[in-house]
Design a protein around this motif. Structure first.
Motif, PDB file in Angstrom:
ATOM      1  N   GLU A  71       3.051   4.823   7.051  1.00 44.16           N
ATOM      2  CA  GLU A  71       3.990   5.455   6.121  1.00 44.16           C
ATOM      3  C   GLU A  71       4.428   4.527   4.992  1.00 44.16           C
ATOM      4  O   GLU A  71       5.404   4.802   4.301  1.00 44.16           O
ATOM      5  CB  GLU A  71       5.202   6.027   6.874  1.00 44.16           C
ATOM      6  N   ARG A  72       3.676   3.451   4.772  1.00 47.78           N
ATOM      7  CA  ARG A  72       4.027   2.513   3.704  1.00 47.78           C
ATOM      8  C   ARG A  72       2.823   2.099   2.846  1.00 47.78           C
ATOM      9  O   ARG A  72       2.874   2.167   1.644  1.00 47.78           O
ATOM     10  CB  ARG A  72       4.692   1.280   4.317  1.00 47.78           C
ATOM     11  N   GLU A  73       1.733   1.641   3.480  1.00 41.71           N
ATOM     12  CA  GLU A  73       0.599   1.152   2.692  1.00 41.71           C
ATOM     13  C   GLU A  73      -0.711   1.240   3.467  1.00 41.71           C
ATOM     14  O   GLU A  73      -0.765   0.914   4.656  1.00 41.71           O
ATOM     15  CB  GLU A  73       0.821  -0.308   2.270  1.00 41.71           C
ATOM     16  N   LEU A  74      -1.752   1.652   2.740  1.00 41.73           N
ATOM     17  CA  LEU A  74      -3.127   1.616   3.246  1.00 41.73           C
ATOM     18  C   LEU A  74      -3.983   1.026   2.131  1.00 41.73           C
ATOM     19  O   LEU A  74      -4.094   1.613   1.055  1.00 41.73           O
ATOM     20  CB  LEU A  74      -3.623   3.014   3.629  1.00 41.73           C
ATOM     21  N   THR A  75      -4.531  -0.140   2.401  1.00 41.67           N
ATOM     22  CA  THR A  75      -5.328  -0.868   1.407  1.00 41.67           C
ATOM     23  C   THR A  75      -6.640  -1.282   2.046  1.00 41.67           C
ATOM     24  O   THR A  75      -6.681  -1.674   3.214  1.00 41.67           O
ATOM     25  CB  THR A  75      -4.562  -2.118   0.918  1.00 41.67           C
ATOM     26  N   TRP A  76      -7.710  -1.199   1.265  1.00 45.43           N
ATOM     27  CA  TRP A  76      -9.001  -1.636   1.752  1.00 45.43           C
ATOM     28  C   TRP A  76      -9.769  -2.332   0.639  1.00 45.43           C
ATOM     29  O   TRP A  76      -9.456  -2.200  -0.543  1.00 45.43           O
ATOM     30  CB  TRP A  76      -9.819  -0.477   2.312  1.00 45.43           C
ATOM     31  N   THR A  77     -10.773  -3.082   1.060  1.00 42.39           N
ATOM     32  CA  THR A  77     -11.750  -3.640   0.129  1.00 42.39           C
ATOM     33  C   THR A  77     -13.064  -2.934   0.406  1.00 42.39           C
ATOM     34  O   THR A  77     -13.271  -2.378   1.489  1.00 42.39           O
ATOM     35  CB  THR A  77     -11.925  -5.161   0.321  1.00 42.39           C
ATOM     36  N   GLY A  78     -13.941  -2.957  -0.575  1.00 42.35           N
ATOM     37  CA  GLY A  78     -15.231  -2.316  -0.380  1.00 42.35           C
ATOM     38  C   GLY A  78     -16.274  -2.875  -1.313  1.00 42.35           C
ATOM     39  O   GLY A  78     -15.945  -3.515  -2.319  1.00 42.35           O
ATOM     40  N   VAL A  79     -17.515  -2.615  -0.955  1.00 45.12           N
ATOM     41  CA  VAL A  79     -18.629  -3.044  -1.790  1.00 45.12           C
ATOM     42  C   VAL A  79     -19.677  -1.933  -1.809  1.00 45.12           C
ATOM     43  O   VAL A  79     -19.924  -1.269  -0.799  1.00 45.12           O
ATOM     44  CB  VAL A  79     -19.233  -4.384  -1.299  1.00 45.12           C
ATOM     45  N   SER A  80     -20.215  -1.711  -3.005  1.00 47.61           N
ATOM     46  CA  SER A  80     -21.273  -0.734  -3.193  1.00 47.61           C
ATOM     47  C   SER A  80     -22.137  -1.205  -4.347  1.00 47.61           C
ATOM     48  O   SER A  80     -21.621  -1.465  -5.441  1.00 47.61           O
ATOM     49  CB  SER A  80     -20.674   0.641  -3.513  1.00 47.61           C
ATOM     50  N   THR A  81     -23.419  -1.320  -4.115  1.00 50.10           N
ATOM     51  CA  THR A  81     -24.387  -1.780  -5.123  1.00 50.10           C
ATOM     52  C   THR A  81     -23.882  -3.013  -5.869  1.00 50.10           C
ATOM     53  O   THR A  81     -23.977  -3.106  -7.091  1.00 50.10           O
ATOM     54  CB  THR A  81     -24.765  -0.661  -6.123  1.00 50.10           C
TER      55      THR A  81
END
Length: 169
Positions: free
Chosen positions: A101-111
């Motif tokens: 109920e406060r934060e959802l953060t992610w990192t990602g990589v594509s091509t």
């Protein structure tokens, strides 16, 4: 061509593990990235409902048709991996912040494009939930191929769809 323009065109950002640990986990995107966008929206729904929609990543395709199949390894938790399709892109991601109920953060990589995507929720005194989303993307020439204005439109659509789904529940 001035060196700052050339440098920005070919900026690839920090290595993914640094982006994850030193940026995303510390509540920030890569502000030097050539592609940056942010937006926010007020949602007239309980914060628990908004959080449920946001954090149930396997169900994203049910409310956002741009998102394809999502696979979790094993659940939504800090450092857990997930794989998903957004439009034509296959993305390998890892959660950096999971605060219910406060934060959802992610990192990602594509091509070769490295991204940080932060979503924060705030319960406003008047009742609605303010949700803010921001993202940075870095890779050589990414700003030419995928400009910030296109990312901005995508983030606005992301929040609009989430708002409509939460308010209809």
């Amino acid at each position: 061509m001035p060196s700052s323009i050339v440098g920005n065109l070919f900026y690839s950002g920090p290595p993914l593990h640094v982006l994850h640990d030193e940026y995303a986990k510390r509540g920030r995107v890569d502000d030097k990235a050539p592609v940056l966008a942010s937006t926010e929206i007020d949602i007239d729904a309980p914060i628990a409902d908004v959080w449920r929609l946001l954090s149930d990543v396997a169900a994203w395709p049910t409310w956002n048709t741009d998102v394809g199949k999502v696979t979790l390894d094993p659940a939504v938790a800090v450092d857990a991996a997930f794989h998903w399709k957004n439009g034509p892109s296959n993305i390998r991601s890892r959660f950096a912040v999971v605060t219910p109920e406060r934060e959802l953060t992610w990192t990602g990589v594509s091509t070769g494009i490295r991204a940080v995507h932060r979503n924060t929720l705030e319960q406003l005194p008047a009742g609605p939930v303010r949700m803010r989303t921001e993202e940075s993307m870095a890779a050589p020439l990414v700003g030419v191929l995928y400009p910030s204005r296109k990312l901005q439109r995508g983030l606005e659509q992301w929040l609009d769809l989430l708002k409509r789904t939460a308010e209809a529940a």
